[in-house]
Design an enzyme around this catalytic site. Structure first.
Site, PDB file in Angstrom:
ATOM      1  CD  GLU A 137      -2.179  -2.235   1.312  1.00 24.00           C
ATOM      2  OE1 GLU A 137      -0.340  -2.782   1.564  1.00 24.00           O
ATOM      3  OE2 GLU A 137      -3.247  -2.863   1.638  1.00 24.00           O
TER       4      GLU A 137
HETATM    5  C1  LIG Z   1      -6.764  -1.128   0.289  1.00 27.70           C
HETATM    6  C2  LIG Z   1      -6.453  -2.312  -0.199  1.00 27.70           C
HETATM    7  C3  LIG Z   1      -5.276  -1.882  -1.212  1.00 27.70           C
HETATM    8  C4  LIG Z   1      -4.331  -2.576  -1.771  1.00 27.70           C
HETATM    9  O1  LIG Z   1      -4.835  -3.710  -1.954  1.00 27.70           O
HETATM   10  S1  LIG Z   1      -2.724  -1.933  -2.824  1.00 27.70           S
HETATM   11  C5  LIG Z   1      -1.767  -3.524  -3.536  1.00 27.70           C
HETATM   12  C6  LIG Z   1      -2.530  -3.252  -4.643  1.00 27.70           C
HETATM   13  N1  LIG Z   1      -1.390  -3.774  -5.224  1.00 27.70           N
HETATM   14  C7  LIG Z   1      -0.265  -3.438  -5.872  1.00 27.70           C
HETATM   15  O2  LIG Z   1       0.566  -2.138  -5.417  1.00 27.70           O
HETATM   16  C8  LIG Z   1       0.076  -4.654  -7.114  1.00 27.70           C
HETATM   17  C9  LIG Z   1       1.257  -4.323  -7.833  1.00 27.70           C
HETATM   18  N2  LIG Z   1       1.712  -5.485  -8.781  1.00 27.70           N
HETATM   19  C10 LIG Z   1       3.075  -6.212  -8.422  1.00 27.70           C
HETATM   20  O3  LIG Z   1       3.686  -5.798  -7.733  1.00 27.70           O
HETATM   21  C11 LIG Z   1       2.987  -7.351 -10.011  1.00 27.70           C
HETATM   22  O4  LIG Z   1       2.480  -6.461 -10.801  1.00 27.70           O
HETATM   23  C12 LIG Z   1       2.885  -8.662  -9.295  1.00 27.70           C
HETATM   24  C13 LIG Z   1       3.960  -8.693  -8.353  1.00 27.70           C
HETATM   25  C14 LIG Z   1       1.821  -8.904  -8.960  1.00 27.70           C
HETATM   26  C15 LIG Z   1       3.348  -8.932 -10.665  1.00 27.70           C
HETATM   27  O5  LIG Z   1       4.067  -9.082 -10.365  1.00 27.70           O
HETATM   28  P1  LIG Z   1       4.932  -9.544 -12.289  1.00 27.70           P
HETATM   29  O6  LIG Z   1       4.398 -11.026 -12.120  1.00 27.70           O
HETATM   30  O7  LIG Z   1       6.028  -9.318 -12.402  1.00 27.70           O
HETATM   31  O8  LIG Z   1       3.542  -9.114 -13.693  1.00 27.70           O
HETATM   32  P2  LIG Z   1       3.943  -7.086 -13.873  1.00 27.70           P
HETATM   33  O9  LIG Z   1       4.581  -7.225 -15.196  1.00 27.70           O
HETATM   34  O10 LIG Z   1       4.276  -6.298 -12.869  1.00 27.70           O
HETATM   35  O11 LIG Z   1       2.034  -7.258 -13.918  1.00 27.70           O
HETATM   36  C16 LIG Z   1       1.055  -7.909 -15.010  1.00 27.70           C
HETATM   37  C17 LIG Z   1       0.182  -7.591 -15.704  1.00 27.70           C
HETATM   38  O12 LIG Z   1      -0.510  -6.902 -14.310  1.00 27.70           O
HETATM   39  C18 LIG Z   1      -0.774  -5.901 -13.653  1.00 27.70           C
HETATM   40  N3  LIG Z   1      -0.995  -5.776 -12.699  1.00 27.70           N
HETATM   41  C19 LIG Z   1      -0.289  -5.465 -12.033  1.00 27.70           C
HETATM   42  N4  LIG Z   1      -0.620  -5.640 -10.198  1.00 27.70           N
HETATM   43  C20 LIG Z   1      -2.184  -4.288 -10.978  1.00 27.70           C
HETATM   44  C21 LIG Z   1      -2.755  -4.617  -9.855  1.00 27.70           C
HETATM   45  N5  LIG Z   1      -2.973  -4.213  -8.782  1.00 27.70           N
HETATM   46  N6  LIG Z   1      -4.570  -4.015 -10.559  1.00 27.70           N
HETATM   47  C22 LIG Z   1      -4.505  -4.362 -11.905  1.00 27.70           C
HETATM   48  N7  LIG Z   1      -3.571  -4.385 -12.654  1.00 27.70           N
HETATM   49  C23 LIG Z   1      -2.397  -5.383 -12.307  1.00 27.70           C
HETATM   50  C24 LIG Z   1       0.436  -5.228 -14.868  1.00 27.70           C
HETATM   51  O13 LIG Z   1       0.044  -3.179 -14.804  1.00 27.70           O
HETATM   52  C25 LIG Z   1       0.456  -6.240 -15.912  1.00 27.70           C
HETATM   53  O14 LIG Z   1      -0.561  -5.390 -16.996  1.00 27.70           O
HETATM   54  P3  LIG Z   1       0.162  -5.232 -17.991  1.00 27.70           P
HETATM   55  O15 LIG Z   1       0.890  -6.347 -18.891  1.00 27.70           O
HETATM   56  O16 LIG Z   1      -1.239  -4.531 -19.555  1.00 27.70           O
HETATM   57  O17 LIG Z   1       1.484  -4.182 -18.537  1.00 27.70           O
END
Ligand SMILES: C/C=C/C(=O)SCCNC(=O)CCNC(=O)[C@H](O)C(C)(C)COP(=O)(O)OP(=O)(O)OC[C@H]1O[C@@H](n2cnc3c(N)ncnc32)[C@H](O)[C@@H]1OP(=O)(O)O
Length: 260
Positions: A137
């Site tokens: 977060e």
């Molecule tokens: C109140 C509650 C709050 C919360 O829950 S805060 C938490 C919010 N989440 C995050 O900050 C997580 C951010 N994402 C990451 O850290 C990484 O990603 C992962 C570890 C989940 C996966 O890493 P990898 O396997 O290297 O994939 P990639 O190339 O980073 O992402 C693949 C595609 O997934 C999309 N994506 C990643 N996280 C999210 C998300 N949280 N919401 C929507 N899309 C997401 C990206 O953008 C991309 O997409 P495209 O291929 O189109 O560029």
């Protein structure tokens, strides 16, 4: 029996165990549809006598990337959008925790933010070597997951995770006692399935009242907790399952539980 078809989930039911894959590509981010689907699925499992234990895992390499950051702006622009989303999120966590059937989180990959919330709401956690838990977060200017993470981590580790977004690996989660096992990812569902089948073979009445009791007494005083537990003991003792177990013991055979 419900047909268990959902837009963001895949469900398989075998040997009284419902396995649910979060299936919202690419990273199983939590949007409104996933919140609604998983909440409904858990309500349906709770009422289905053919389900005695639930396993939740993630399709692909990620368990759940937490809040859907791609549609967050749209959600925040709607009047009341955030409070509606927060309420649905609370309802999901509640549905997992209050599910009368035990829920096992099988962490195949990262479980972040709200994904950590889903995992921490489950009764038992098992991890793949590829799994991790984190509260990112602070990286994205948000706040959340703290109450859930308090159930899993000690004070200093939790503060560090909250304040730095530090990711805790599957091996470290096992070392800390947060998860029951840490196994190669290809063995994850076998590991979770073994525990689920062990639970499914026990008296369903006893199992359900056991988790209901554990949840109910968590915030009670020692005195109130003992009293509640003893009331439940009296209730479970009257069940057909308890009678069958006593009879089976005397006849030196395995019990056949009916969940009544
Ligand atoms: C109140 C509650 C709050 C919360 O829950 S805060 C938490 C919010 N989440 C995050 O900050 C997580 C951010 N994402 C990451 O850290 C990484 O990603 C992962 C570890 C989940 C996966 O890493 P990898 O396997 O290297 O994939 P990639 O190339 O980073 O992402 C693949 C595609 O997934 C999309 N994506 C990643 N996280 C999210 C998300 N949280 N919401 C929507 N899309 C997401 C990206 O953008 C991309 O997409 P495209 O291929 O189109 O560029």
């Amino acid at each position: 029996m419900p047909d268990y078809r959902f837009e963001t989930l895949r469900v398989e039911l075998q040997d009284y165990v419902a396995t649910v894959w979060l299936d919202h590509p690419p990273v199983n981010a939590v949007n409104t549809q996933l919140l609604q689907d998983l909440t409904l699925a858990l309500d349906q499992f709770g009422a289905d006598p053919d389900v005695r234990c639930v396993v939740i895992t993630g399709q692909g390499k990620v368990f759940c990337a937490g809040a859907d950051l791609k549609n967050r702006g749209q959600m925040l622009d709607q009047p009341g959008g955030l409070s509606q989303h927060s309420r649905r999120t609370r309802e999901l966590f509640h549905a997992i925790r209050e599910c009368p059937k035990p829920v096992i989180a099988a962490l195949n990959g990262p479980a972040l933010g709200a994904g950590l919330g889903i995992a921490a709401s489950c009764d038992i956690l098992v991890a793949a070597e590829t799994a991790s838990l984190a509260l990112p977060e602070v990286d994205v200017g948000l706040l959340g997951g703290v109450k859930h993470a308090q159930r899993l981590f000690g004070h200093s580790r939790l503060r560090r995770m909250m304040l730095t977004g530090m990711r805790v690996s599957g091996a470290e989660l096992y070392r800390l006692g947060v998860v029951e096992a840490c196994v190669p990812v290809e063995r994850l569902l076998d590991e979770a399935g073994t525990i689920a089948r062990q639970i499914a073979a026990k008296s369903p009445v006893s199992v359900q009242l056991m988790i209901q009791t554990a949840n109910a007494i968590e915030d009670m005083s020692l005195r109130d907790g003992y009293r509640y537990e003893q009331d439940m003991t009296a209730q479970v003792a009257k069940s057909e399952d308890a009678r069958e177990a006593r009879q089976a013991f005397l006849e030196k055979r395995p019990p056949v539980f009916k969940g009544r």
